[in-house]
Design an enzyme around this catalytic site. Structure first.
Site, PDB file in Angstrom:
ATOM      1  CE  LYS A 113      35.824  55.134  40.754  1.00 37.57           C
ATOM      2  NZ  LYS A 113      34.650  55.383  39.699  1.00 37.57           N
ATOM      3  CE  LYS A 120      32.378  60.256  33.731  1.00 42.02           C
ATOM      4  NZ  LYS A 120      31.415  59.256  35.190  1.00 42.02           N
ATOM      5  CB  THR A 161      32.620  56.177  36.431  1.00 41.77           C
ATOM      6  OG1 THR A 161      31.315  57.591  36.028  1.00 41.77           O
ATOM      7  CG2 THR A 161      33.986  56.000  35.788  1.00 41.77           C
TER       8      THR A 161
END
Length: 292
Positions: free
Chosen positions: A244, A176, A101
């Protein structure tokens, strides 16, 4: 058509999810070369016949399909665009699949750099956590050229059961981000529901039997709430990596002039967990925010 007879797969990043994913490829008969910054993380794979190589550069020179599953966008950029990275050393007409990701803008940058050299790149982040990786039931969100995605579909089918082509380079990563935004607020709701059940004097396990199959049902409620109740905070997905992801989504939303208050609240709560030393716990450790 990629088959074990004409394909050598390189796999970079064999952590909680990557190790299981690489194992499925080996089980299907594909020759596998592996690299991880911590060599010990590849021991299970090399014991089963995978070849360890010393750098992404070496893998790029020998594999015609390379999958990466690493931690942060900075890792992705170094592995792909660094002097000894994949784009500078991969074979013409090879396929590079980033399942980390990462930032959509970085996926576009990698795609453009690779295309100039006749290399196919696909951004294909996944959802499903450690369970999905172990059971080869990941949801895979693919961005890039549609023909390239179709070409590597036999390989992706070994890793997931819900593989959707989302559009041009970066589209997989944007999808995502949608996934992570939905999870972020949902995790708050899951934790609050469990804590409420406890404070109301209910049996939380019985409560879950009622609400997981109703309108409140979600993957997190079914899979992570039981872990909370069992005191299992081992990472299916690290808090540090979720933070993150949320930061990437917040930055992308800001660029689109979009307010995301639910996401911002979730990140603030997880930031507090990091201050409590929980960065290497699983995302279900958000439960501890109410217990602290």
């Amino acid at each position: 058509m990629f088959t074990p007879d004409n394909t050598v797969i390189g796999f970079i990043g064999t952590g909680v999810m990557g190790k299981s994913m690489a194992g499925h490829l080996m089980a299907a008969g594909f020759p596998l070369m592996v690299y991880s910054r911590t060599k010990a993380k590849t021991d299970d794979l090399t014991e089963k016949g995978a070849a360890w190589l010393d750098s992404p550069k070496e893998i790029a020179e020998k594999a015609n399909v390379i999958i990466t599953m690493v931690g942060y966008p900075s890792d992705v950029e170094e592995i792909y665009l660094g002097e000894n990275g994949l784009v500078n050393h991969a074979r013409v007409d090879s396929y590079l699949i980033d399942m980390t990701t990462s930032a959509p803008s970085l996926a576009v940058k990698i795609f453009n750099s690779a295309k100039e050299k006749g290399i196919h790149t696909i951004d294909a982040p996944v959802s499903g956590g450690d369970v999905g990786a172990k059971e080869a039931k990941l949801s895979i969100m693919a961005g890039g050229e549609e023909l390239a995605v179709k070409a590597i579909m036999p390989i992706l089918n070994l890793l997931g059961t819900n593989i959707v082509y989302q559009g041009k380079a970066g589209a997989g990563q944007h999808t995502k981000m949608c996934n992570q935004i939905a999870i972020a607020s949902n995790m708050i709701g899951v934790c609050e529901a469990v804590i409420y059940a406890e404070k109301a004097g209910l049996n939380p396990e019985s409560v879950l039997k009622s609400i997981t199959t109703g309108a409140a049902g979600s993957w997190s409620l079914s899979n992570l709430a039981p872990r909370m109740l069992n005191g299992n905070f081992e990472p299916g997905f690290y808090i540090k990596h979720f933070i993150k992801d949320m930061k990437i989504a917040l930055d992308e939303a800001e660029q689109m002039d979009m307010k995301v208050p639910g996401l911002a609240l979730a990140k603030s709560l997880y930031d507090q967990l990091v201050e409590m030393g929980e960065e290497n716990s699983g995302t279900q450790a958000l439960y501890k925010y109410w217990k602290s």
